[in-house]
Design a protein around this motif. Sequence first.
Motif, mmCIF file in Angstrom:
data_model
loop_
_atom_site.group_PDB
_atom_site.id
_atom_site.type_symbol
_atom_site.label_atom_id
_atom_site.label_comp_id
_atom_site.label_asym_id
_atom_site.label_seq_id
_atom_site.Cartn_x
_atom_site.Cartn_y
_atom_site.Cartn_z
ATOM 1 N N ASN A 82 0.572 -1.104 -0.064
ATOM 2 C CA ASN A 82 0.070 0.210 0.466
ATOM 3 C C ASN A 82 0.646 1.590 -0.245
ATOM 4 N N CYS A 83 0.542 2.114 -0.463
ATOM 5 C CA CYS A 83 1.469 3.248 -1.097
ATOM 6 C C CYS A 83 1.360 3.911 -0.042
ATOM 7 N N PHE A 84 2.315 5.224 0.637
ATOM 8 C CA PHE A 84 2.000 5.549 2.003
ATOM 9 C C PHE A 84 2.476 6.933 1.773
ATOM 10 N N GLU A 85 2.794 7.432 0.174
ATOM 11 C CA GLU A 85 3.138 8.499 0.143
ATOM 12 C C GLU A 85 4.266 9.068 0.184
ATOM 13 N N CYS A 86 5.368 8.162 -0.079
ATOM 14 C CA CYS A 86 6.912 8.724 0.863
ATOM 15 C C CYS A 86 7.389 9.623 -0.293
ATOM 16 N N ASP A 87 6.903 9.389 -1.908
ATOM 17 C CA ASP A 87 7.786 10.696 -3.055
ATOM 18 C C ASP A 87 9.374 9.800 -3.449
ATOM 19 N N GLY A 88 9.352 8.336 -3.101
ATOM 20 C CA GLY A 88 10.349 7.930 -3.649
ATOM 21 C C GLY A 88 10.138 7.359 -5.308
ATOM 22 N N CYS A 89 8.637 7.225 -5.420
ATOM 23 C CA CYS A 89 9.031 7.561 -7.080
ATOM 24 C C CYS A 89 8.933 8.720 -7.573
ATOM 25 N N TYR A 90 8.495 9.614 -7.046
ATOM 26 C CA TYR A 90 7.809 11.058 -7.922
ATOM 27 C C TYR A 90 9.327 11.342 -8.033
ATOM 28 N N ARG B 184 -2.681 9.869 -3.546
ATOM 29 C CA ARG B 184 -1.387 9.155 -4.552
ATOM 30 C C ARG B 184 -1.254 9.689 -5.674
ATOM 31 N N TYR B 185 -0.761 8.923 -6.514
ATOM 32 C CA TYR B 185 0.025 9.214 -7.672
ATOM 33 C C TYR B 185 -0.629 8.737 -8.674
ATOM 34 N N GLU B 186 0.080 9.596 -10.120
ATOM 35 C CA GLU B 186 -0.813 8.292 -11.116
ATOM 36 C C GLU B 186 0.416 8.870 -12.563
ATOM 37 N N ASP C 103 12.020 -0.607 -8.547
ATOM 38 C CA ASP C 103 12.683 -0.524 -7.843
ATOM 39 C C ASP C 103 12.613 -0.145 -7.323
ATOM 40 N N GLN C 104 12.386 0.442 -6.741
ATOM 41 C CA GLN C 104 13.353 1.778 -5.189
ATOM 42 C C GLN C 104 11.882 1.634 -4.402
ATOM 43 N N CYS C 105 10.534 1.630 -5.446
ATOM 44 C CA CYS C 105 9.167 1.836 -3.906
ATOM 45 C C CYS C 105 9.400 0.265 -3.073
ATOM 46 N N PRO C 106 9.587 1.224 -1.751
ATOM 47 C CA PRO C 106 10.010 0.331 0.300
ATOM 48 C C PRO C 106 8.468 -0.786 -0.284
ATOM 49 N N VAL C 107 7.704 -0.380 -0.556
ATOM 50 C CA VAL C 107 6.573 -1.259 -0.620
ATOM 51 C C VAL C 107 5.465 -2.179 -0.846
ATOM 52 N N HIS C 108 6.159 -1.753 -2.035
ATOM 53 C CA HIS C 108 5.648 -3.115 -3.225
ATOM 54 C C HIS C 108 4.241 -3.263 -4.172
ATOM 55 N N ALA C 109 4.405 -1.441 -3.984
ATOM 56 C CA ALA C 109 2.884 -0.540 -4.439
ATOM 57 C C ALA C 109 3.272 -0.311 -5.684
ATOM 58 N N ILE C 110 3.470 -1.140 -6.624
ATOM 59 C CA ILE C 110 3.711 -0.443 -8.192
ATOM 60 C C ILE C 110 4.295 -1.994 -8.643
ATOM 61 N N THR C 111 3.046 -2.198 -9.663
ATOM 62 C CA THR C 111 3.070 -3.412 -10.640
ATOM 63 C C THR C 111 4.116 -3.196 -12.031
HETATM 64 S S1 SF4 Z 1 7.636 4.899 -3.962
HETATM 65 FE FE1 SF4 Z 1 6.187 3.268 -3.528
HETATM 66 S S2 SF4 Z 1 5.467 3.846 -1.198
HETATM 67 FE FE2 SF4 Z 1 6.457 5.813 -1.831
HETATM 68 S S3 SF4 Z 1 4.936 6.954 -3.334
HETATM 69 FE FE3 SF4 Z 1 5.843 5.979 -4.697
HETATM 70 S S4 SF4 Z 1 3.754 3.808 -4.817
HETATM 71 FE FE4 SF4 Z 1 3.846 5.316 -2.850
#
Ligand code: SF4
Length: 242
Positions: free
Chosen positions: A183-191, A207-209, A223-231
């Motif tokens: 579950n994405c917790f909006e860490c902004d990592g992917c952003y 969240r994000y699109e 690769d860097q999403c800590p919680v595997h919220a991206i497929t």
């Molecule tokens: S890196 Fe993962 S948890 Fe962090 S904002 Fe992006 S989708 Fe959400």
Amino acid sequence: MKIHWLRTIKSIEAGRVEVEVMALDENGRPQPTGEIETLEADDLILALGQDTDTTFLRQLEGIDFQSDGVVVVDSNMMTGHAGVFAGGDMAPSERTVTVAVGHGKKAARHIDAFLQGVAVEPKPIKDVATLDKLRLWFFADAAARIQSRIPLDERTGTFGEVTQGLTSADAQFESRRCFSCGNCFECDGCYGACPEDAIVKLGPGQRYEVNYQLCTGCGTCFDQCPVHAITLIPEPPREVAP
Ligand code: SF4
Ligand SMILES: Cc1cc2nc3c(=O)[nH]c(=O)nc-3n(C[C@H](O)[C@H](O)[C@H](O)COP(=O)(O)OP(=O)(O)OC[C@H]3O[C@@H](n4cnc5c(N)ncnc54)[C@H](O)[C@@H]3O)c2cc1C
Ligand code: SF4
């Protein structure tokens, strides 16, 4: 200490409790025997079984109850009376906090849909975020905080909680151990990581699109999403003009 099994209270007077001896019948249910015992007591502490009192619902039509009094609900958490929902200990369940909270969330979704006269759309089943798919380096250890306890001499004179619980700040600190699995917790990592600025922030809680016009499918966000919220899925083949 002596435990008197299978007794039911008949009367309580100052310093005396009269109890009736019970015997188990062939179904394992306690039945009265008429044999009365008297117990001397300084204090009486009620520690009765955990049951839900659902009698207030019996005036509503259509509601079914199990033999232990809990309310029968369907897969939407609705009872047999349209618009009346139930969950937690008063519905058939394991009677734990986790289940009660889950029932509350599920019931809220179905109550909202019921009030809007729509059906709940089933959510797509996501890839399960198993431990090997999480980026554990991201998370702090957040060791258990020490909870204060009332002094020994105070404990015998009160029924107050001995262990005082966590402060709000300590509870928030401990919650950092949560892996938010899947579950994405909006860490902004992917952003922050996307080299193409293809991730669009939708605002707090939204969240994000992904802007697929910009995305090159490099997989950095995945690769860097800590919680595997991206497929990451293969791009569907493009239709080629004849
Ligand atoms: S890196 Fe993962 S948890 Fe962090 S904002 Fe992006 S989708 Fe959400
Ligand atoms: C001693 C004990 C220890 C437990 N330990 C654990 C544990 O370690 N871990 C765990 O997961 N679970 C534990 N449980 C179980 C857990 O507490 C329950 O499963 C959980 O609290 C159920 O939540 P609930 O919201 O369904 O009901 P409750 O938490 O019981 O909330 C029901 C609320 O409704 C109110 N209410 C009742 N009737 C009415 C009415 N007619 N009108 C208005 N309000 C009403 C009650 O006052 C109460 O506030 C324990 C239970 C007990 C009794
Ligand atoms: S796959 Fe690459 S380009 Fe596409 S959103 Fe993720 S990081 Fe950006």
